[in-house]
Design an enzyme around this catalytic site. Structure first.
Site, PDB file in Angstrom:
ATOM      1  N   SER A   2       0.838  -1.201   0.000  1.00  0.00           N
ATOM      2  CA  SER A   2       0.000   0.000   0.000  1.00  0.00           C
ATOM      3  C   SER A   2       0.873   1.251   0.000  1.00  0.00           C
ATOM      4  CB  SER A   2      -0.887  -0.007   1.247  1.00  0.00           C
ATOM      5  OG  SER A   2      -1.653   1.180   1.285  1.00  0.00           O
ATOM      6  N   ILE A  37       4.960  10.494   4.140  1.00  0.00           N
ATOM      7  CA  ILE A  37       3.977  11.049   3.229  1.00  0.00           C
ATOM      8  C   ILE A  37       2.808  11.574   4.057  1.00  0.00           C
ATOM      9  CG2 ILE A  37       2.575  10.550   1.173  1.00  0.00           C
ATOM     10  CD1 ILE A  37       5.483   9.921   0.681  1.00  0.00           C
ATOM     11  N   ASN A  92      -4.405  -0.568   8.132  1.00  0.00           N
ATOM     12  CA  ASN A  92      -3.099   0.060   8.394  1.00  0.00           C
ATOM     13  C   ASN A  92      -3.122   0.593   9.820  1.00  0.00           C
ATOM     14  OD1 ASN A  92      -0.826   1.561   8.544  1.00  0.00           O
ATOM     15  ND2 ASN A  92      -1.222   2.822   6.736  1.00  0.00           N
ATOM     16  N   CYS A 108       0.912   3.024  11.102  1.00  0.00           N
ATOM     17  CA  CYS A 108       1.573   4.180  10.501  1.00  0.00           C
ATOM     18  C   CYS A 108       2.685   4.622  11.436  1.00  0.00           C
ATOM     19  CB  CYS A 108       0.567   5.307  10.276  1.00  0.00           C
ATOM     20  SG  CYS A 108       1.368   6.754   9.575  1.00  0.00           S
ATOM     21  N   LYS A 134      -2.052  -5.009   9.227  1.00  0.00           N
ATOM     22  CA  LYS A 134      -0.671  -4.645   8.883  1.00  0.00           C
ATOM     23  C   LYS A 134       0.057  -4.233  10.145  1.00  0.00           C
ATOM     24  CE  LYS A 134       2.102  -2.166   5.520  1.00  0.00           C
ATOM     25  NZ  LYS A 134       2.071  -1.464   4.251  1.00  0.00           N
ATOM     26  N   THR A 187       6.726   0.325   7.667  1.00  0.00           N
ATOM     27  CA  THR A 187       8.114   0.822   7.671  1.00  0.00           C
ATOM     28  C   THR A 187       8.662   0.949   9.096  1.00  0.00           C
ATOM     29  OG1 THR A 187       7.194   3.047   7.569  1.00  0.00           O
ATOM     30  CG2 THR A 187       7.955   2.081   5.505  1.00  0.00           C
ATOM     31  N   GLY A 212      13.028  -0.389   1.904  1.00  0.00           N
ATOM     32  CA  GLY A 212      14.140  -0.788   1.046  1.00  0.00           C
ATOM     33  C   GLY A 212      14.977  -1.882   1.682  1.00  0.00           C
ATOM     34  N   GLY A 255       8.910  -5.953   3.155  1.00  0.00           N
ATOM     35  CA  GLY A 255      10.022  -5.161   3.650  1.00  0.00           C
ATOM     36  C   GLY A 255      11.292  -5.474   2.890  1.00  0.00           C
TER      37      GLY A 255
HETATM   38  C1  LIG Z   1       6.271   6.354  -0.180  1.00  0.00           C
HETATM   39  C2  LIG Z   1       5.629   5.308   0.673  1.00  0.00           C
HETATM   40  C3  LIG Z   1       4.288   5.413   0.992  1.00  0.00           C
HETATM   41  C4  LIG Z   1       3.674   4.456   1.782  1.00  0.00           C
HETATM   42  N1  LIG Z   1       2.345   4.561   2.063  1.00  0.00           N
HETATM   43  C5  LIG Z   1       1.735   3.590   2.787  1.00  0.00           C
HETATM   44  C6  LIG Z   1       0.349   3.618   3.007  1.00  0.00           C
HETATM   45  O1  LIG Z   1      -0.357   4.502   2.579  1.00  0.00           O
HETATM   46  N2  LIG Z   1      -0.207   2.623   3.746  1.00  0.00           N
HETATM   47  C7  LIG Z   1       0.529   1.592   4.241  1.00  0.00           C
HETATM   48  O2  LIG Z   1      -0.026   0.697   4.881  1.00  0.00           O
HETATM   49  N3  LIG Z   1       1.855   1.525   4.023  1.00  0.00           N
HETATM   50  C8  LIG Z   1       2.477   2.503   3.312  1.00  0.00           C
HETATM   51  N4  LIG Z   1       3.818   2.422   3.076  1.00  0.00           N
HETATM   52  C9  LIG Z   1       4.562   1.271   3.588  1.00  0.00           C
HETATM   53  C10 LIG Z   1       4.666   0.181   2.516  1.00  0.00           C
HETATM   54  O3  LIG Z   1       3.406  -0.329   2.213  1.00  0.00           O
HETATM   55  C11 LIG Z   1       5.567  -0.957   2.977  1.00  0.00           C
HETATM   56  O4  LIG Z   1       5.020  -1.500   4.163  1.00  0.00           O
HETATM   57  C12 LIG Z   1       6.990  -0.523   3.267  1.00  0.00           C
HETATM   58  O5  LIG Z   1       7.409   0.420   2.321  1.00  0.00           O
HETATM   59  C13 LIG Z   1       7.973  -1.686   3.321  1.00  0.00           C
HETATM   60  O6  LIG Z   1       8.134  -2.321   2.079  1.00  0.00           O
HETATM   61  P1  LIG Z   1       9.371  -1.998   1.063  1.00  0.00           P
HETATM   62  O7  LIG Z   1      10.641  -2.141   1.835  1.00  0.00           O
HETATM   63  O8  LIG Z   1       9.202  -2.985  -0.041  1.00  0.00           O
HETATM   64  O9  LIG Z   1       9.188  -0.580   0.614  1.00  0.00           O
HETATM   65  C14 LIG Z   1       4.436   3.374   2.274  1.00  0.00           C
HETATM   66  C15 LIG Z   1       5.781   3.269   1.943  1.00  0.00           C
HETATM   67  C16 LIG Z   1       6.388   4.201   1.150  1.00  0.00           C
HETATM   68  C17 LIG Z   1       7.833   4.048   0.830  1.00  0.00           C
END
Ligand SMILES: Cc1cc2nc3c(=O)[nH]c(=O)nc-3n(C[C@H](O)[C@H](O)[C@H](O)COP(=O)(O)O)c2cc1C
Ligand SMILES: Cc1cc2nc3c(=O)[nH]c(=O)nc-3n(C[C@H](O)[C@H](O)[C@H](O)COP(=O)(O)OP(=O)(O)OC[C@H]3O[C@@H](n4cnc5c(N)ncnc54)[C@H](O)[C@@H]3O)c2cc1C
Ligand SMILES: Cc1cc2nc3c(=O)[nH]c(=O)nc-3n(C[C@H](O)[C@H](O)[C@H](O)COP(=O)(O)OP(=O)(O)OC[C@H]3O[C@@H](n4cnc5c(N)ncnc54)[C@H](O)[C@@H]3O)c2cc1C
Ligand SMILES: Cc1cc2nc3c(=O)[nH]c(=O)nc-3n(C[C@H](O)[C@H](O)[C@H](O)COP(=O)(O)O)c2cc1C
Ligand code: FES
Ligand code: FES
Lengths: 316, 288, 316, 288
Positions: free
Chosen positions: C21, C69, C124, C127, C162, C190, C214, C240
């Site tokens: 998401s 964000i 979610n 956050c 989540k 995150t 990342g 993740g």
């Molecule tokens: C720019 C950005 C916006 C995100 N917005 C949301 C969000 O709106 N809702 C949510 O549950 N997670 C959000 N996340 C978290 C991601 O869904 C994910 O849990 C997190 O980035 C870890 O995965 P990755 O390492 O593959 O990025 C966001 C992450 C990023 C980087």
């Protein structure tokens, strides 16, 4: 020439850069002048001989390394009789690091390690692969308070409590350590992790779980250093993912009084000296007369309103 | 212009007083210019680099801890140990013989003349030693073990000591170093393809050498099986022996206790030793 | 041809790879065929319009990125009326993502988002820049239980909770979510972090703290996926630091039923498709007929005695 | 041999049915061969790459999201947006004009002919539009803003529309693009060194152009100060205008809401828009 000295409580260090426990021994004199370091931090020692964890003890990650060495040690007696004299051939203050599985032994260890030549005791209450009641006290504020309190009563040397990044509420743990009498906090030990070898389907290290170190951890630990330094009055020593002079500066801006370097010594054994020189040069360029002025110097402004922020020039 | 991403001190002392107070600084971080890096066969490469005074002081059995460039879009975070294959003091050159097995060694394989090899070393005690009075030695190596055994063989030759080199390999093509070893002594190839590498055959060959008085000392590296065999025969015939051991490493210098190996002394005492610090060369009779 | 389908509870996905998401919208149809994805996961929506946090909203780290964000959204009504129909032009199941600042609103949101076309609701509750009582319920098991319980009563759709990697005890939170009726867990959001710009002395992103994503997070979150999948019976979705097919496999071996990809879509927008193809090819090579056989297939042996391990060949 | 560290789908659809069900796939991930990459002055470089059919479909105002190689031992994790400077359809080439300001652009500067430029694009609505009936336009750019304004200027020229290009820069050496712009219209240099770049002077120049009926439409990019000035004069004289805006980006495609800018419509309604998705070209009168 920057005044590179920093004060960790009553202890003055020639500069803010020192090794992290477990990544350093006098054997490094083979590649560099150890007298340039801010302090010498010994490998964690426990009362008795310990073999440590099964091999392989490390594996490479995408963004650093994972280890589970398991605190092998020759025991406190060997430390007193052989290692302290070796460290004393160098000028920087010696920081002993101790571990124990219960609060009572921890206090006794602190007493026994308080020998001439030791300038401060780092208490490793945060070994990532142990339980909160059995060596990883720093997972919770109550365990932390109890163990630090006992140690405080057993020694007059400065106590540096090494915290765990795996705690749910690291500032509560920081405050508990301070309340119990710690003179400084080392933030932090390694982050608990897992790597699986997809060829063998087995965990990549012998102990299954291990501690993550290296650059991937920096933004996490930096955040904790910031939070802890706001939450306590005692100095905070930053430790996690420092690989360059800029990282030392970033940690100091976040609130660190000094820093410790682990992983990077494995990559480039002389890196700590390059960092000291790099921070010195940076301070000169920026006009800082004293490196200690960097501690906590991050500028905090009120959060900008989102719409206004979206009308500002980039980087402005 | 580019930010310095990883810190590294100058490889030679820059300031007065910038030198060890306790012991000489015998090892260094250095970028050594690559002179050549050629395939020896399908799996092995031979690299020649320009040394520095400190790196050229490497002795038989020592190693360098090497940080190769990454062979892909990811990074490498740990150095890879590599024995010194040859030290050519006259020309100021160091040589490595390495097998491409993973990301590190494949990264090393990408280096071209003009690139630099990032090393820390020389490291290890490098205690390969020919016992007093030995007239003939036997070296028994498999795979890259041959790289590690080259310097001691050469030293023997320089001292006028006879060398029998038993080179074990999967196939004739992979039995490298025959050229090098034939310059220092007699070469016997032990191959999987014709069965000569089997333990029974190697035992026969070794017993014969012992009978011929060609085996005043044993040296081995690269095979647990052959190591055990040499240990058994060495014990039986009271022939002193040394083995160069391998283990995954991190620091390469002693502090981290990653590179442990188990040993047992004659009196039955077991202990763990660090390959990088206590070795990589050990008493064959104590190795497990 | 591997059978790439996986079952997340009652919901069958064509393959285990879906977006995380906040990193996905139908706008990505500009670069790839969205019908190849295992599921479509919408950006988190709240009841009312929210502007989100001040710019800059992201910064680059040494090993990934940090963002805050601030969950900007056009609100639930816009989601129902405009976004659901857009998503429904594609075949993979739609997973809505919702957020709220108290348990009551969360339950109402769950009810309101349960419209035709939505196959599951990701909640979610994690956050990273919010408080445990105000949007980051997943920091603690009690908050988690309460909020999930309310949501469970408000909808019949599958609930994917989540979780937060910033919780002190992620398995307790996982168990609380399961006990309260969650049908799956997404592990994780995150990691809370900080980056300071050492030129300006200011935090690198407008909100000061942000969430780290990342590759630097993979070994941490992977460990949590392993721990959670051992602690609960419901499926776990790993999220993740996934940047390649091998990472998908590693997560599945650790216990994940499916995975989500965030950061990597920013780097290479078509990466999810490459991962699906890569996992398929890997399974064929290794002789796995069904990708779902990978879930939890990590081999666990008794820890070896240290001395014995130190006599074993490397990699043996 | 080397492990794939970052996943990336083939840049052209490989399987039947591998194509968007909803809209055409108009953007792609592509590795474009670098043909040249030369310094224009001390700070700016000009890169020419070989395009693909999709990337060559870029229209004025669109951009590419570029992943440069790292200029140092660290990694780059986010792409960097770069406007298209020229699309040379005849020769199948794309051109970029970029200023080296940080790790990304310095990394881009290391690319040599034979290397590949890693792009995602074309992106953005690219809505630069010359209003119906305009006979003469004014483009006002500073720094890399000039890169962004080049395609629209060229389009004007192709349509037989007069172009006055006001090029603002710190010094004569940094006033790039004069060659290019002199091919499409009249060039006026506005410099910090002689004070001609000051807002009062630019205002004088613009008012003169308006008086001379040389300003049927305004286009600007690269300076908040000059943007505000053009907006004021545009409003005063009812001259329609467009501005190309910049913001830090992550995805470049719309989902992440990183690249927000604040706008205010004529009726006083304020909103946030995504530069990558809603722009990067916007109505000058609504930009803040
Ligand atoms: C720019 C950005 C916006 C995100 N917005 C949301 C969000 O709106 N809702 C949510 O549950 N997670 C959000 N996340 C978290 C991601 O869904 C994910 O849990 C997190 O980035 C870890 O995965 P990755 O390492 O593959 O990025 C966001 C992450 C990023 C980087
Ligand atoms: C003191 C010492 C001297 C050495 N000298 C040489 C030499 O002269 N030439 C040479 O080719 N190799 C030598 N090695 C082995 C060499 O270090 C490994 O082959 C190398 O580290 C593998 O790195 P990689 O990234 O390519 O492989 P990885 O991807 O790390 O591993 C690939 C395979 O190699 C195995 N491996 C990993 N590390 C080692 C290791 N240290 N020893 C043996 N196998 C390992 C792994 O288990 C795996 O099966 C030496 C090792 C030591 C400890
Ligand atoms: C739609 C769009 C089109 C662009 N077109 C061009 C172009 O044609 N030519 C060109 O040279 N540049 C262009 N830019 C700006 C370019 O993206 C930045 O210069 C680049 O991202 C900086 O990356 P870096 O890693 O070199 O610098 P960083 O190390 O990231 O930053 C260095 C300095 O540049 C500033 N900066 C960072 N990102 C941006 C940005 N997106 N815009 C402006 N300043 C930034 C930083 O605040 C900092 O002061 C464009 C930007 C956008 C959004
Ligand atoms: C191989 C290794 C061994 C370690 N041993 C110890 C130890 O004995 N005691 C201790 O307190 N920390 C130990 N640590 C943790 C480090 O001191 C340090 O907290 C951690 O590595 C984070 O710093 P880094 O990212 O700079 O490596 C060890 C770390 C590593 C990598
Ligand atoms: S590799 Fe660190 S002690 Fe040997
Ligand atoms: S950069 Fe992601 S929405 Fe614009």
């Amino acid at each position: 020439m920057t005044d590179m000295s920093v004060k960790v409580g009553a202890l003055t260090l020639a500069n803010p850069v020192m090794p992290a426990s477990g990544s350093f021994s006098v054997d490094l004199a083979k590649v560099m002048d150890l007298n340039r370091l801010g302090a010498l931090v010994a490998k964690t020692v426990s009362r008795e001989y310990r073999t440590g964890n099964p091999a392989p003890r490390v594996a490479e990650l995408e963004t650093g390394m994972i280890n589970s060495i398991g605190l092998p040690t020759k025991g406190i007696k060997y430390f007193q009789e052989h290692q302290v004299p070796e460290f004393r051939e160098f000028t920087p203050p010696l920081i002993a690091s101790i571990s124990a599985e219960d609060a009572e032994d921890f206090a006794n260890m602190a007493r026994d390690v308080s020998v001439p030549g030791v300038s401060a005791i780092e208490i490793n209450i945060s070994c990532p692969t142990r339980a909160p009641g059995g060596g990883n006290f720093a997972l919770h504020e109550d365990h932390t308070y109890k163990v630090v309190k006992g140690i405080r009563e057993a020694t007059d040397l400065p106590i540096w409590a090494k915290l765990s990044p795996n705690a749910g509420d690291v500032t509560a743990v920081a405050q508990a350590a301070e309340a119990a009498g710690a003179n400084a906090l080392t933030v932090a030990n390694t982050i608990l992790g897992l790597k699986i070898n997809i060829d063998s389907f087995k965990p990549a290290i012998g102990n299954k779980f291990g501690g993550i170190s290296g650059p991937g951890t920096k933004p996490i630990i930096l955040r904790m250093v910031y939070q802890c330094s706001k939450a306590v009055k005692i100095p905070v020593i930053g430790c996690g993912g420092i690989v360059k002079a800029e990282d030392v500066i970033e940690y100091m801006l976040a609130g660190a009084t000094a820093v410790q370097v682990g992983y990077m010594t494995f990559r480039n054994p002389t890196a700590m000296i390059a960092m000291i020189d790099g921070v010195d040069a940076w301070c000169e360029k920026k006009g800082f007369k004293k490196v200690s002025d960097l501690t906590g110097a991050m500028i905090e402004e009120k959060l900008m309103d989102t719409f206004t922020s979206a009308t500002m020039p980039i980087g402005g | 212009m580019a930010a310095t991403i990883f810190a590294s001190a100058p490889t030679t002392p820059a300031k007065p007083g910038y030198c060890a107070s306790r012991a000489d600084i015998t090892a260094e971080e250095a970028l050594l210019p690559v002179l050549s890096n050629e395939w020896v066969n399908d799996e092995y490469k031979h690299m020649i680099v320009q040394g520095t005074p400190k790196t050229l002081a490497a002795v038989p059995g020592q190693f360098f801890n090497i940080l190769p460039p990454s062979p892909d879009a990811g990074d490498l975070w740990l150095r890879r140990p590599q024995s010194i294959y040859q030290v050519d003091k006259a020309n100021g050159r160091l040589e490595f013989l390495y097998k491409c097995v993973g990301r590190g060694t494949n990264g090393m394989a990408t280096l071209k003349p003009g690139d630099n090899l990032d090393v820390v070393g020389p490291l290890g005690k490098g205690a390969f030693e020919i016992p007093e009075g030995a007239k003939n030695i036997v070296v028994l190596g498999r795979g890259v073990g041959l790289a590690t055994l080259a310097p001691i063989s050469q030293l023997a030759k320089e001292r006028g000591i006879g060398v029998t080199a038993l080179l074990s390999a999967r196939s004739p093509e992979l039995a490298m170093g025959a050229d090098l070893y034939s310059k220092v002594g007699t070469v016997v190839k032990l191959l999987d393809t014709d069965g000569t590498s089997g333990v029974e055959n190697v035992e026969k060959v070794l017993r014969q050498l012992i009978a011929e008085k060609k085996a005043d000392a044993f040296f081995t590296c690269g095979s647990a099986r052959l190591q055990a065999l040499m240990k058994k025969l060495g014990k039986e015939h009271d022939i002193s022996g040394q083995v160069a051991m391998e283990q995954v490493m991190a620091c390469g210098l002693g502090p981290c206790y990653v590179c442990i190996r188990g040993f047992e002394t004659a009196d039955g005492h077991k202990d763990l030793r660090r390959v990088c610090f206590d070795g990589p060369v050990f008493n064959l009779q104590e190795a497990l």
